[in-house]
Design a protein around this motif. Structure first.
Motif, PDB file in Angstrom:
ATOM      1  N   LYS A 103       0.833  -1.194   0.000  1.00  0.00           N
ATOM      2  CA  LYS A 103       0.000   0.000   0.000  1.00  0.00           C
ATOM      3  C   LYS A 103       0.874   1.254   0.000  1.00  0.00           C
ATOM      4  O   LYS A 103       1.896   1.304   0.683  1.00  0.00           O
ATOM      5  N   PRO A 104       0.443   2.282  -0.726  1.00  0.00           N
ATOM      6  CA  PRO A 104       1.181   3.543  -0.675  1.00  0.00           C
ATOM      7  C   PRO A 104       0.933   4.271   0.644  1.00  0.00           C
ATOM      8  O   PRO A 104      -0.120   4.127   1.264  1.00  0.00           O
ATOM      9  N   TYR A 105       1.914   5.045   1.059  1.00  0.00           N
ATOM     10  CA  TYR A 105       1.806   5.887   2.252  1.00  0.00           C
ATOM     11  C   TYR A 105       2.484   7.209   1.915  1.00  0.00           C
ATOM     12  O   TYR A 105       3.641   7.232   1.467  1.00  0.00           O
ATOM     13  N   MET A 106       1.775   8.317   2.123  1.00  0.00           N
ATOM     14  CA  MET A 106       2.309   9.623   1.763  1.00  0.00           C
ATOM     15  C   MET A 106       2.144  10.597   2.916  1.00  0.00           C
ATOM     16  O   MET A 106       1.112  10.574   3.603  1.00  0.00           O
ATOM     17  N   VAL A 107       3.156  11.451   3.107  1.00  0.00           N
ATOM     18  CA  VAL A 107       3.084  12.476   4.143  1.00  0.00           C
ATOM     19  C   VAL A 107       3.560  13.819   3.575  1.00  0.00           C
ATOM     20  O   VAL A 107       4.516  13.872   2.808  1.00  0.00           O
TER      21      VAL A 107
END
Length: 150
Positions: free
Chosen positions: A33-37
């Motif tokens: 899964k992608p995770y972006m901050v």
């Protein structure tokens, strides 16, 4: 890029988009899964710099897989119209990828923090050793980046 007329190819123009904007979205992979901050950042000589606490999801993800993606954008103008399909936006953006590493040496950390702070202020700052020990500084060597404007 599908719309070649919107592509920004000149490196100086791409770097200007980076320098003119204040938030960089850093994307990592969490298993499948992608995770972006969104993060404050600095840019210099083909590298992005970030700082954060020593613990957290992004730190664990970078340790597992240092390959990242990033994005910076700027809404220049919203073009409103009577019909929804006639609306549009003028924008500038940069998307790229690179490899993250943690800076451990206090001199390297201070230099990176100076790059980050110079992106937001013309002041010169001091960084106490106690503060440096509480943070991680991330350096991303950019492998590729593309610019787009409309």
């Amino acid at each position: 890029m599908r719309r070649n007329e919107k592509e920004v190819t000149n490196t100086k123009d791409i770097e200007k988009i980076l320098m003119d904007n204040k938030v960089c979205r850093l994307a990592m992979v969490d298993e499948n899964k992608p995770y972006m901050v969104p993060m404050n950042f600095g840019y210099s000589n083909g590298c992005l710099f970030f700082h954060c606490a020593k613990q957290g999801r992004k730190i664990e993800l970078i340790k597992k897989n240092p390959n990242i993606c990033f994005e910076v954008d700027q809404l220049v103008k919203l073009n409103k119209a009577k019909l929804a399909c006639d609306w549009g936006a003028e924008f500038k953006s940069v998307i790229g990828s690179g490899r993250a590493q943690f800076l451990e040496d206090s001199k390297e950390k201070k230099a990176a923090l100076n790059i980050i702070m110079s992106h937001y202020s013309e002041r010169v700052f001091e960084y106490p050793d106690a503060m440096l020990e509480k943070i991680i500084v991330i350096k991303v060597a950019i492998h590729e980046m593309t610019g787009k404007q409309s």
